[in-house]
Design a protein around this motif. Structure first.
Motif, PDB file in Angstrom:
ATOM      1  N   LEU A 143       0.833  -1.208   0.000  1.00 29.78           N
ATOM      2  CA  LEU A 143       0.000   0.000   0.000  1.00 29.78           C
ATOM      3  C   LEU A 143       0.865   1.254   0.000  1.00 29.78           C
ATOM      4  O   LEU A 143       1.943   1.279   0.590  1.00 29.78           O
ATOM      5  CB  LEU A 143      -0.898   0.012   1.245  1.00 29.78           C
ATOM      6  N   ARG A 144       0.334   2.308  -0.624  1.00 26.84           N
ATOM      7  CA  ARG A 144       1.000   3.612  -0.675  1.00 26.84           C
ATOM      8  C   ARG A 144      -0.019   4.661  -0.270  1.00 26.84           C
ATOM      9  O   ARG A 144      -0.867   5.059  -1.076  1.00 26.84           O
ATOM     10  CB  ARG A 144       1.520   3.870  -2.094  1.00 26.84           C
ATOM     11  N   ASP A 145       0.025   5.074   0.989  1.00 25.91           N
ATOM     12  CA  ASP A 145      -0.977   6.014   1.483  1.00 25.91           C
ATOM     13  C   ASP A 145      -0.624   7.438   1.080  1.00 25.91           C
ATOM     14  O   ASP A 145       0.525   7.864   1.144  1.00 25.91           O
ATOM     15  CB  ASP A 145      -1.166   5.895   2.994  1.00 25.91           C
ATOM     16  N   ARG A 146      -1.658   8.161   0.649  1.00 26.87           N
ATOM     17  CA  ARG A 146      -1.514   9.556   0.204  1.00 26.87           C
ATOM     18  C   ARG A 146      -1.810  10.430   1.413  1.00 26.87           C
ATOM     19  O   ARG A 146      -2.941  10.469   1.922  1.00 26.87           O
ATOM     20  CB  ARG A 146      -2.505   9.847  -0.918  1.00 26.87           C
ATOM     21  N   VAL A 147      -0.788  11.139   1.879  1.00 28.31           N
ATOM     22  CA  VAL A 147      -0.861  11.801   3.181  1.00 28.31           C
ATOM     23  C   VAL A 147      -0.603  13.297   3.067  1.00 28.31           C
ATOM     24  O   VAL A 147      -0.330  13.824   1.989  1.00 28.31           O
ATOM     25  CB  VAL A 147       0.162  11.175   4.158  1.00 28.31           C
ATOM     26  N   ALA A 148      -0.667  13.966   4.216  1.00 30.17           N
ATOM     27  CA  ALA A 148      -0.314  15.382   4.305  1.00 30.17           C
ATOM     28  C   ALA A 148       1.107  15.504   4.821  1.00 30.17           C
ATOM     29  O   ALA A 148       1.467  14.884   5.825  1.00 30.17           O
ATOM     30  CB  ALA A 148      -1.279  16.111   5.233  1.00 30.17           C
ATOM     31  N   TYR A 149       1.933  16.283   4.112  1.00 34.99           N
ATOM     32  CA  TYR A 149       3.211  16.743   4.647  1.00 34.99           C
ATOM     33  C   TYR A 149       2.933  18.093   5.301  1.00 34.99           C
ATOM     34  O   TYR A 149       2.411  19.006   4.648  1.00 34.99           O
ATOM     35  CB  TYR A 149       4.239  16.951   3.537  1.00 34.99           C
ATOM     36  N   VAL A 150       3.262  18.214   6.557  1.00 36.68           N
ATOM     37  CA  VAL A 150       2.961  19.433   7.302  1.00 36.68           C
ATOM     38  C   VAL A 150       4.243  20.008   7.900  1.00 36.68           C
ATOM     39  O   VAL A 150       5.060  19.265   8.467  1.00 36.68           O
ATOM     40  CB  VAL A 150       1.951  19.149   8.439  1.00 36.68           C
ATOM     41  N   VAL A 194       7.541  18.530  -2.624  1.00 35.80           N
ATOM     42  CA  VAL A 194       6.607  19.116  -1.662  1.00 35.80           C
ATOM     43  C   VAL A 194       7.328  19.381  -0.346  1.00 35.80           C
ATOM     44  O   VAL A 194       7.226  20.466   0.243  1.00 35.80           O
ATOM     45  CB  VAL A 194       5.392  18.191  -1.439  1.00 35.80           C
ATOM     46  N   ALA A 195       8.096  18.392   0.114  1.00 33.80           N
ATOM     47  CA  ALA A 195       8.864  18.569   1.354  1.00 33.80           C
ATOM     48  C   ALA A 195       9.938  19.634   1.182  1.00 33.80           C
ATOM     49  O   ALA A 195      10.170  20.456   2.082  1.00 33.80           O
ATOM     50  CB  ALA A 195       9.495  17.241   1.763  1.00 33.80           C
ATOM     51  N   ARG A 196      10.584  19.630   0.028  1.00 34.02           N
ATOM     52  CA  ARG A 196      11.621  20.638  -0.246  1.00 34.02           C
ATOM     53  C   ARG A 196      11.050  22.042  -0.142  1.00 34.02           C
ATOM     54  O   ARG A 196      11.666  22.937   0.464  1.00 34.02           O
ATOM     55  CB  ARG A 196      12.178  20.407  -1.657  1.00 34.02           C
ATOM     56  N   ASP A 197       9.861  22.248  -0.712  1.00 34.13           N
ATOM     57  CA  ASP A 197       9.282  23.592  -0.741  1.00 34.13           C
ATOM     58  C   ASP A 197       8.666  23.977   0.600  1.00 34.13           C
ATOM     59  O   ASP A 197       8.522  25.177   0.889  1.00 34.13           O
ATOM     60  CB  ASP A 197       8.268  23.690  -1.873  1.00 34.13           C
ATOM     61  N   ILE A 198       8.315  23.008   1.410  1.00 35.34           N
ATOM     62  CA  ILE A 198       7.912  23.329   2.785  1.00 35.34           C
ATOM     63  C   ILE A 198       9.129  23.808   3.565  1.00 35.34           C
ATOM     64  O   ILE A 198       9.071  24.805   4.292  1.00 35.34           O
ATOM     65  CB  ILE A 198       7.249  22.110   3.457  1.00 35.34           C
ATOM     66  N   LEU A 199      10.258  23.129   3.394  1.00 37.67           N
ATOM     67  CA  LEU A 199      11.502  23.581   4.038  1.00 37.67           C
ATOM     68  C   LEU A 199      11.860  24.981   3.574  1.00 37.67           C
ATOM     69  O   LEU A 199      12.305  25.829   4.368  1.00 37.67           O
ATOM     70  CB  LEU A 199      12.648  22.615   3.717  1.00 37.67           C
ATOM     71  N   ILE A 202       9.428  18.206   7.949  1.00 36.05           N
ATOM     72  CA  ILE A 202       7.987  17.949   7.902  1.00 36.05           C
ATOM     73  C   ILE A 202       7.542  16.889   8.903  1.00 36.05           C
ATOM     74  O   ILE A 202       8.347  16.116   9.417  1.00 36.05           O
ATOM     75  CB  ILE A 202       7.547  17.483   6.489  1.00 36.05           C
ATOM     76  N   ARG A 203       6.234  16.895   9.161  1.00 30.51           N
ATOM     77  CA  ARG A 203       5.567  15.807   9.863  1.00 30.51           C
ATOM     78  C   ARG A 203       4.568  15.168   8.893  1.00 30.51           C
ATOM     79  O   ARG A 203       4.094  15.814   7.953  1.00 30.51           O
ATOM     80  CB  ARG A 203       4.791  16.324  11.078  1.00 30.51           C
ATOM     81  N   VAL A 204       4.267  13.897   9.140  1.00 35.06           N
ATOM     82  CA  VAL A 204       3.240  13.214   8.346  1.00 35.06           C
ATOM     83  C   VAL A 204       1.947  13.172   9.146  1.00 35.06           C
ATOM     84  O   VAL A 204       1.930  12.745  10.301  1.00 35.06           O
ATOM     85  CB  VAL A 204       3.676  11.780   7.988  1.00 35.06           C
ATOM     86  N   VAL A 205       0.878  13.647   8.533  1.00 29.17           N
ATOM     87  CA  VAL A 205      -0.468  13.506   9.100  1.00 29.17           C
ATOM     88  C   VAL A 205      -1.287  12.736   8.074  1.00 29.17           C
ATOM     89  O   VAL A 205      -1.335  13.133   6.905  1.00 29.17           O
ATOM     90  CB  VAL A 205      -1.126  14.864   9.391  1.00 29.17           C
ATOM     91  N   ARG A 206      -1.904  11.658   8.503  1.00 34.33           N
ATOM     92  CA  ARG A 206      -2.714  10.860   7.570  1.00 34.33           C
ATOM     93  C   ARG A 206      -4.121  11.447   7.491  1.00 34.33           C
ATOM     94  O   ARG A 206      -4.898  11.327   8.431  1.00 34.33           O
ATOM     95  CB  ARG A 206      -2.772   9.399   8.014  1.00 34.33           C
ATOM     96  N   PRO A 207      -4.469  12.059   6.351  1.00 34.01           N
ATOM     97  CA  PRO A 207      -5.823  12.606   6.218  1.00 34.01           C
ATOM     98  C   PRO A 207      -6.849  11.482   6.070  1.00 34.01           C
ATOM     99  O   PRO A 207      -6.514  10.338   5.745  1.00 34.01           O
ATOM    100  CB  PRO A 207      -5.749  13.439   4.933  1.00 34.01           C
TER     101      PRO A 207
END
Length: 346
Positions: free
Chosen positions: A129-136, A207-212, A245-250
């Motif tokens: 499985l590959r869960d689609r999550v929020a990078y926060v 996405v993580a790069r641009d959050i940083l 980042i942190r991972v939050v599972r929507p």
């Protein structure tokens, strides 16, 4: 007299010759299975090596970057393919719809894989499985989020996402259509577009790069990339992105479950080594192989009760959206059309 005396030695010679022929035949024809796959070699080679070591069955692997369906159809009945392996439910169902797979009755597969993660026609099976999550961003105090919330004006100018036409996103959008309808999904996409901090482009790690980089506060991406980033070399860019980042599972408002895409496989329609093909699929849902999936690529096991990689475990419990994957795939074309209609990538 002499003729009758020679019979036993001749009979023994014939028996010995026959036994030797059988022995040589068994040595010459070693068990093997032919795998056609779009997966990156380094990600599945540990699993295939373990399969061969444990079963003695040799795996001949053909890596096909693009055009897997077209290749197998062109090869026709002469195809050497036994197992077809790919990522994304849409790609997997394209193989089924293209007529290049066959049904498999297997108790181990049906026991290990939940019903909504395998074909009712027994022609395709989820392997991971590959869960689609929020990078926060780490300084954002968001502990829970719904997919619908990405369109909330509170995130205006602060959302990052890759192309809406990427299979990872069209599958998520298709799931949103299945849950909430096309009209609500179109409005949701318009809200996301209004919230973008930069164009919908690049990859999930971007996405993580641009959050940083402070361009965004939140984004949508696959969880397994975080495993790769957080376990990269400490002096690398990837590691710094992961640490930002942190991972939050929507979850969806309607279901309370997290959207997942998959890696999966089917037995080829004209498989010359069908028994070994089924044996490989059954091995890939064993406890040992499922643990290797988690270790090799930080993917989530499809089989319940398998130990998770520590990084993946740190994301918390995964409650998978119960929407059948086939239902998601049914809305893919509509999802792609909505992306273009709202100009998400423009």
């Amino acid at each position: 007299m002499s003729h009758s005396c020679t019979r036993p030695p001749l009979r023994r010679l014939a028996q010995t010759t026959a036994a030797l022929s059988l022995l040589l035949g068994s040595v010459a024809v070693a068990a093997e299975v032919n795998l056609y796959t779009t997966r990156e070699p380094k990600l599945i080679e540990p699993l295939l090596a373990a399969f061969t070591q444990d079963t003695g069955v040799k795996v001949n692997t053909v890596f096909v970057k693009d055009g897997l369906l077209e290749r197998v159809k062109a090869e026709g009945q002469q195809s050497a393919a036994d197992v077809l392996m790919t990522v994304d439910i849409g790609n997997l169902l394209d193989l089924v719809d293209g007529g290049v797979t066959q049904a498999v009755d297997s108790a181990p597969l049906e026991t290990a894989i939940p019903a909504h993660l395998r074909g009712a026609d027994k022609q395709w099976f989820t392997l991971s499985l590959r869960d689609r999550v929020a990078y926060v961003a780490k300084d954002i105090d968001t502990q829970a989020i719904h997919y619908e919330d990405f369109a909330d004006p509170r995130w205006k100018g602060k959302v990052c996402i890759r192309s809406g036409q990427h299979p990872y996103n069209t599958a998520l959008i298709a799931a949103m259509i299945a849950h909430n309808g096309a009209e609500a999904t179109e409005q949701w996409l318009r809200g996301i577009k209004a919230n973008l901090g930069r164009p919908a482009t690049g990859g999930d790690r971007d996405v993580a790069r641009d959050i940083l980089g402070g361009i965004c506060d939140i984004g949508i991406a696959n969880a397994y990339y975080v495993g790769r980033m957080k376990n990269a070399a400490p002096d690398s860019d990837a590691y710094r992105w992961g640490e930002a980042i942190r991972v939050v599972r929507p979850t969806f408002n309607q279901s309370g479950g997290t959207h997942v895409n998959i890696s999966g496989a089917s037995v080829a329609r004209h498989a010359p080594n069908r028994d070994q093909a089924v044996q490989l699929l059954e091995y890939l849902v064993s406890d040992k192989a499922q643990a290797l999936y988690a270790q090799a690529n930080y993917e989530y096991p499809v089989k319940a009760g398998v130990a998770l990689d520590p990084t993946v475990a740190s994301f918390g419990a995964l409650e998978v959206d119960a929407l059948p994957l086939a239902e998601i795939a049914r809305h893919r074309k509509q999802a792609s059309e909505l992306v273009d209609r709202v100009g998400l990538n423009q």
